[in-house]
Scaffold this active site. Structure first.
Site, mmCIF file in Angstrom:
data_model
loop_
_atom_site.group_PDB
_atom_site.id
_atom_site.type_symbol
_atom_site.label_atom_id
_atom_site.label_comp_id
_atom_site.label_asym_id
_atom_site.label_seq_id
_atom_site.Cartn_x
_atom_site.Cartn_y
_atom_site.Cartn_z
ATOM 1 N N GLY A 80 15.873 -1.952 -14.516
ATOM 2 C CA GLY A 80 17.259 -2.360 -14.714
ATOM 3 C C GLY A 80 17.937 -3.031 -13.507
ATOM 4 C CB SER A 81 21.439 -3.880 -12.714
ATOM 5 O OG SER A 81 22.067 -2.405 -13.068
ATOM 6 C CB THR A 82 20.066 -4.103 -7.653
ATOM 7 O OG1 THR A 82 18.744 -4.782 -7.759
ATOM 8 C CG2 THR A 82 19.924 -3.586 -6.156
ATOM 9 C CD GLU A 83 26.607 -2.374 -10.716
ATOM 10 O OE1 GLU A 83 26.558 -3.526 -11.192
ATOM 11 O OE2 GLU A 83 27.470 -1.814 -11.379
ATOM 12 C CB CYS A 115 13.398 -8.454 -13.499
ATOM 13 S SG CYS A 115 12.050 -8.077 -14.420
ATOM 14 C CD GLU A 175 10.531 -4.803 -13.051
ATOM 15 O OE1 GLU A 175 11.347 -5.507 -12.316
ATOM 16 O OE2 GLU A 175 10.448 -4.680 -14.307
ATOM 17 C CE LYS A 229 19.722 5.663 -21.505
ATOM 18 N NZ LYS A 229 20.261 4.456 -22.065
ATOM 19 C CD GLU A 278 18.646 -10.058 -12.045
ATOM 20 O OE1 GLU A 278 19.161 -8.972 -11.995
ATOM 21 O OE2 GLU A 278 17.308 -10.003 -12.365
#
Ligand code: ADP
Length: 502
Positions: free
Chosen positions: A248-251, A304, A270, A195, A405
Site C-alpha cells: 500500500g502507501s508509504t504513509e 506501484c 511493498e 485484510k 506518486e
C-alpha cells in the site's frame, strides 16, 4: 480514444455473491461481523453503489487471530500435515480459483473498474500461476548443515513458519495482490488473516469458500474485510499477530511500523514508487514508444511500478512524445464490464479521482503543459471515475507531479542530455521500486542496471513480473522481497540447532 459506455451482463453467481456477501471468513466458515455493520462498495465505472461489505472490527479481528493462533499452535496444518500435503492443498486452491475464474474476474472488474478482459487474461491467471509456483515450494524449504569448529558437534538450521500473518493488501490488483502474499505465507506453513482494501473486498471474501473446498483446515485461512484504520489497525496492533505483510502507501506503512512495535512484529512492506523510464536516442523506438505508453497507462497508472517519469534523450524527445501521444489516443477506454474489449477503465474511487485531478491541476499551475488528456471524461462516461490519460511536458524535477506518486494515468515526459545526468535525476527520488531503460547499447544497459537504485530494472521492456522472480523496493518503496525463493525467507524464521555427540 475509443470509448465504450456499454455494459455486459453479469454472471448470476457474481450477482448473487454481491447481493448477499455471506460475511467474514473466520475459522473455516462465513460469519456476520460482530457489529452487524456493513459499508458500501462502489462500482467506479458508474459511480453507483455495488454492494454492502461486512465491516469487521476489533472483535472480529480478535476472533480471526484466535482461530489462526489455534490453527498454528495446535492444528494439523503445522503439526500433522506433511509439506507435500500442504502443497497439494495450495494446488487445489489454485484449481478452485481457476474453476471460478470468470466470477473472480467479474468481481475484480466491478469492484476496481479494471476491464473484465484484463482481469480474465491477466489478474486471475497470474494468481493461479502464483499459487501453483508456491505450492511447489511447500516441500522445498530446507535448512543447511553448517561446518563448525567445535569437535563432535553438529550444527544445522531449520526453516520454520513465523506464525500468524496479517496480510493487508491494496485495491489495484485485488485478487493478485492477495495471492502474492498468501501463497508464500501458506507454503511456508503459516496461518493467515487477509485484510482486503475497503474499495475492493469482494474477490477476497469470495476466496473463503474456495479455500474451504481446497481443504485448508479451519483457522488456517481467514479473511476479514473492514476499514484500514479499524480492522487494519487492529491487526497491526495485535499482540498475537507475528507478522504483517503489507502492500500500500508509504504513509500507511509508517503507521503500520509504529503499530507493530508493541510485540516487535516482523513487517514486510511493498510500497509506492515514482519509477523512471529512460529512453536513449539509440533505442528501438518502435518498442520504446508503446513500452513507455503502457509503462504508465497499464492498469490506468494504478500500479506501484508505473513508469511515471519518462526521461527521453533530447535528440528523440519530440519523436517519442509524439509517438506516446498518438499511442495514447488509440487506447480504448471503457467501463470495467464493457461488452467491447476495453484496455483501461476508470480510476478506483471518487477519492482517487479527486486526487489525480488535483495533481493535474497542480502540474498546470506549476507551468507544465498537458499535451494529452488532463481532464475527467465527459459525455458517455461522465458518471464513472474516468480520467483522460494525461501526458505532461515542461515539468521540472522539483514539481510535485515529478516527485510524488500520483497512482493514476499521468506521466511527465522530460528531456535529458547525457547519461550521467539522467542517472542522477532518475535516482534522485525517495522511492526505488522499479526503473527502466530503452537502448540498443549493451554496455549502457548493464552500466545502468548496476547503478539504478531500484528493486527491479527493466531493459527494453516494462512490467514483467513472475512468481519466480523477486520483487520489492529500495529506499521508501519497501522492506523485503516478495516472489521467488526470497518470499519463502520473508515468511519463515531460521532456527540454528546444536548437537554434541562426543
Ligand atoms: P492506497 O493508498 O493504495 O489506498 P493504503 O495504503 O491506503 O493504499 O491502503 C492499503 C491497505 O492498507 C488497505 O487494505 C487499507 O485498508 C489498509 N490500511 C489503511 N490504513 C491502515 C492502518 N492505519 N493500519 C492498517 N492498515 C491500513
Amino acid at each position: 480514444m475509443f470509448l465504450h459506455a456499454s455494459y455486459s451482463p453479469i454472471n448470476p453467481t457474481t450477482r448473487a455473491f454481491i447481493e448477499h456477501v455471506p460475511g467474514l471468513y473466520i475459522n473455516g466458515q462465513y460469519v456476520l461481523p460482530s457489529s452487524g455493520e456493513t459499508f458500501v462498495t462502489f462500482d467506479p465505472s458508474t459511480g453507483k453503489p455495488l454492494g454492502d461489505i461486512p465491516r469487521g472490527t476489533r472483535s472480529d479481528i480478535d476472533d480471526a487471530v484466535q482461530a489462526a493462533r489455534a490453527a498454528f499452535d495446535r492444528g494439523p496444518w503445522r503439526w500433522s500435515l506433511s509439506p507435500s500435503e500442504r502443497g497439494q492443498i495450495l494446488w487445489r486452491f489454485a484449481e478452485q480459483i481457476e474453476r471460478h475464474s470468470e466470477v473472480l474476474a467479474q468481481l475484480d472488474s466491478l469492484d476496481n473498474g479494471k476491464p473484465v478482459s484484463v482481469a480474465r487474461t491477466s489478474d486471475v491467471p497470474l494468481a493461479v500461476e502464483h499459487l501453483r509456483y508456491f505450492a511447489g515450494w511447500a516441500n522445498k524449504v530446507q535448512g543447511a548443515t553448517i561446518p563448525v569448529n567445535e569437535p563432535n558437534t553438529l550444527n544445522y538450521t531449520l526453516r520454520e513458519p513465523i506464525g500468524v500473518c496479517a496480510l493487508i493488501v491494496p485495491w489495484n490488483y485485488p485478487l493478485l495482490m492477495a495471492v502474492w502474499k498468501l501463497a508464500p505465507a501458506l507454503a511456508a506453513g503459516n496461518c493467515i488473516i487477509l485484510k482486503p482494501a475497503e474499495q475492493t473486498s469482494l474477490s477476497a471474501l469470495y476466496l473463503g469458500q474456495l479455500a474451504a473446498d481446497a481443504g485448508f483446515p479451519p483457522g488456517v485461512f481467514n479473511v476479514v474485510s473492514g476499514l484500514g484504520e479499524e480492522a487494519g489497525a487492529a491487526l497491526t496492533e495485535h499482540s498475537r499477530v507475528d507478522k504483517v505483510g503489507f502492500t500500500g502507501s508509504t504513509e500507511v506503512a509508517r503507521r503500520i511500523l509504529h503499530a507493530s512495535t508493541g510485540n516487535l512484529k516482523r513487517v514486510s512492506l511493498e510500497l509506492g514508487g515514482k519509477s523512471p523510464n529512460i529512453v536513449f536516442a539509440d533505442a528501438d523506438l518502435s518498442q520504446a514508444v508503446p513500452g513507455a505508453t503502457w509503462a504508465i497507462f497499464g492498469n490506468n497508472g494504478q500500479s506501484c511500478t508505473a513508469g511515471s517519469r519518462l526521461y527521453v534523450e533530447r535528440a528523440v524527445f519530440e519523436e517519442v512524445v509524439d509517438g506516446v501521444v498518438n499511442a495514447t489516443r488509440a487506447i480504448t477506454v471503457g467501463r470495467g464490464m464493457a461488452i467491447e474489449q476495453a484496455e483501461i477503465g476508470p480510476v478506483v474511487s471518487a477519492e482517487q479521482l479527486d486526487r489525480v485531478l488535483d495533481y493535474v491541476d497542480q502540474g498546470v499551475s506549476a507551468g507544465a503543459q498537458a499535451v494529452a488528456g488532463g481532464r475527467r471524461f465527459d459525455g458517455a462516461l461522465s458518471d464513472g471515475y474516468f480520467v483522460e490519460p494525461t501526458i505532461f511536458v515542461g515539468a521540472h524535477d522539483e514539481m510535485a507531479i515529478m516527485r510524488e506518486e500520483i497512482f493514476g494515468p499521468v506521466v511527465c515526459a522530460v528531456p535529458f542530455d547525457d547519461p550521467d545526468e539522467v542517472l542522477a535525476r532518475a535516482n534522485a527520488s525517495e522511492y526505488g521500486l522499479a526503473a527502466g531503460l530503452w537502448t540498443t547499447d549493451l554496455r549502457k544497459a548493464h552500466h545502468f542496471a548496476a547503478r539504478l537504485q531500484a528493486g527491479t530494472v527493466w531493459i527494453n521492456t516494462w512490467g514483467n513480473a513472475e512468481a519466480s522472480s523477486p520483487f520489492g523496493g529500495y529506499k521508501q518503496s519497501g522492506h523485503g522481497r516478495e516472489m521467488g525463493e526470497e518470499a519463502m525467507a520473508l515468511y519463515s524464521e531460521v532456527k540454528s540447532v546444536w548437537v554434541t555427540y562426543g
